[in-house]
Design a protein around this motif. Structure first.
Motif, PDB file in Angstrom:
ATOM      1  N   ARG A  10     -14.662   9.074  30.628  1.00 13.19           N
ATOM      2  CA  ARG A  10     -14.192   9.115  29.239  1.00 13.19           C
ATOM      3  C   ARG A  10     -14.559   7.808  28.538  1.00 13.19           C
ATOM      4  NH1 ARG A  10      -8.232   9.339  29.303  1.00 13.19           N
ATOM      5  NH2 ARG A  10      -8.454   8.418  31.341  1.00 13.19           N
ATOM      6  N   PRO A  11     -14.857   7.843  27.254  1.00  9.06           N
ATOM      7  CA  PRO A  11     -15.142   6.595  26.531  1.00  9.06           C
ATOM      8  C   PRO A  11     -13.876   5.738  26.427  1.00  9.06           C
ATOM      9  CG  PRO A  11     -15.162   8.471  25.031  1.00  9.06           C
ATOM     10  CD  PRO A  11     -14.991   9.015  26.412  1.00  9.06           C
ATOM     11  N   PHE A  12     -14.078   4.428  26.475  1.00 13.39           N
ATOM     12  CA  PHE A  12     -12.960   3.493  26.380  1.00 13.39           C
ATOM     13  C   PHE A  12     -12.404   3.476  24.962  1.00 13.39           C
ATOM     14  CE2 PHE A  12     -11.388  -0.762  25.343  1.00 13.39           C
ATOM     15  CZ  PHE A  12     -10.371  -0.867  26.282  1.00 13.39           C
ATOM     16  N   GLU A  13     -11.093   3.537  24.843  1.00 15.57           N
ATOM     17  CA  GLU A  13     -10.417   3.433  23.548  1.00 15.57           C
ATOM     18  C   GLU A  13      -9.348   2.367  23.652  1.00 15.57           C
ATOM     19  OE1 GLU A  13      -8.967   7.057  21.815  1.00 15.57           O
ATOM     20  OE2 GLU A  13     -10.587   8.212  22.741  1.00 15.57           O
ATOM     21  N   HIS A  14      -9.471   1.342  22.827  1.00 19.69           N
ATOM     22  CA  HIS A  14      -8.480   0.263  22.805  1.00 19.69           C
ATOM     23  C   HIS A  14      -7.441   0.550  21.731  1.00 19.69           C
ATOM     24  CE1 HIS A  14      -6.704  -3.697  23.010  1.00 19.69           C
ATOM     25  NE2 HIS A  14      -6.828  -3.795  21.704  1.00 19.69           N
ATOM     26  N   VAL A  15      -6.183   0.510  22.098  1.00 22.72           N
ATOM     27  CA  VAL A  15      -5.091   0.705  21.154  1.00 22.72           C
ATOM     28  C   VAL A  15      -4.253  -0.564  21.141  1.00 22.72           C
ATOM     29  CG1 VAL A  15      -3.068   2.067  20.574  1.00 22.72           C
ATOM     30  CG2 VAL A  15      -5.057   3.177  21.597  1.00 22.72           C
ATOM     31  N   SER A  16      -4.185  -1.205  20.001  1.00 22.71           N
ATOM     32  CA  SER A  16      -3.409  -2.437  19.863  1.00 22.71           C
ATOM     33  C   SER A  16      -2.124  -2.129  19.111  1.00 22.71           C
ATOM     34  CB  SER A  16      -4.222  -3.485  19.104  1.00 22.71           C
ATOM     35  OG  SER A  16      -3.444  -4.643  18.924  1.00 22.71           O
ATOM     36  N   TRP A  17      -1.007  -2.549  19.659  1.00 22.85           N
ATOM     37  CA  TRP A  17       0.270  -2.310  18.987  1.00 22.85           C
ATOM     38  C   TRP A  17       0.742  -3.527  18.214  1.00 22.85           C
ATOM     39  CZ3 TRP A  17       4.341  -5.387  20.397  1.00 22.85           C
ATOM     40  CH2 TRP A  17       4.222  -6.060  21.609  1.00 22.85           C
ATOM     41  N   ALA A  18       0.066  -4.681  18.412  1.00 24.03           N
ATOM     42  CA  ALA A  18       0.476  -5.890  17.700  1.00 24.03           C
ATOM     43  C   ALA A  18      -0.713  -6.814  17.511  1.00 24.03           C
ATOM     44  CB  ALA A  18       1.573  -6.612  18.463  1.00 24.03           C
ATOM     45  N   SER A  33       2.289  -2.696  14.669  1.00 23.92           N
ATOM     46  CA  SER A  33       2.034  -1.290  14.353  1.00 23.92           C
ATOM     47  C   SER A  33       2.148  -0.983  12.862  1.00 23.92           C
ATOM     48  CB  SER A  33       2.990  -0.396  15.135  1.00 23.92           C
ATOM     49  OG  SER A  33       2.786  -0.547  16.520  1.00 23.92           O
ATOM     50  N   GLY A  34       1.540  -1.836  12.036  1.00 27.30           N
ATOM     51  CA  GLY A  34       1.536  -1.613  10.595  1.00 27.30           C
ATOM     52  C   GLY A  34       2.647  -2.325   9.844  1.00 27.30           C
TER      53      GLY A  34
END
Length: 83
Positions: A10-18, A33-34
């Protein structure tokens, strides 16, 4: 792991929460998160996070002490000539 098992990776997906950015002189931006915080409160949060990431208790104490002293004394920007 998928490639080892013969599957499709699977392609790498970076999710940043801060996100934290120091802008110097008691100014920073903190984004949770916004939800954004600016100014001195953000600078305080940035410094707390920074201290938690430093290795060793001695480093944490020295950096915190430096920050505390900078509240009361200006930085010495004078340069001395080597002799």
């Amino acid at each position: 792991a998928a490639a080892i098992r013969g599957g499709q990776p699977r392609p790498f997906e970076h999710v940043s929460w801060a996100g934290l950015v120091s802008l110097g002189a008691n100014a920073a931006i903190v984004d949770f998160s916004g939800f954004r915080i600016y100014g001195r409160l953000a600078s305080f949060i940035w410094r707390l996070v920074y201290l938690t990431k430093l290795p060793g208790r001695q480093n944490k104490v020295l950096v915190a002490l430096d920050w505390l002293l900078s509240l009361f004394f200006e930085r010495d920007t004078a340069q001395s000539e080597g002799g």
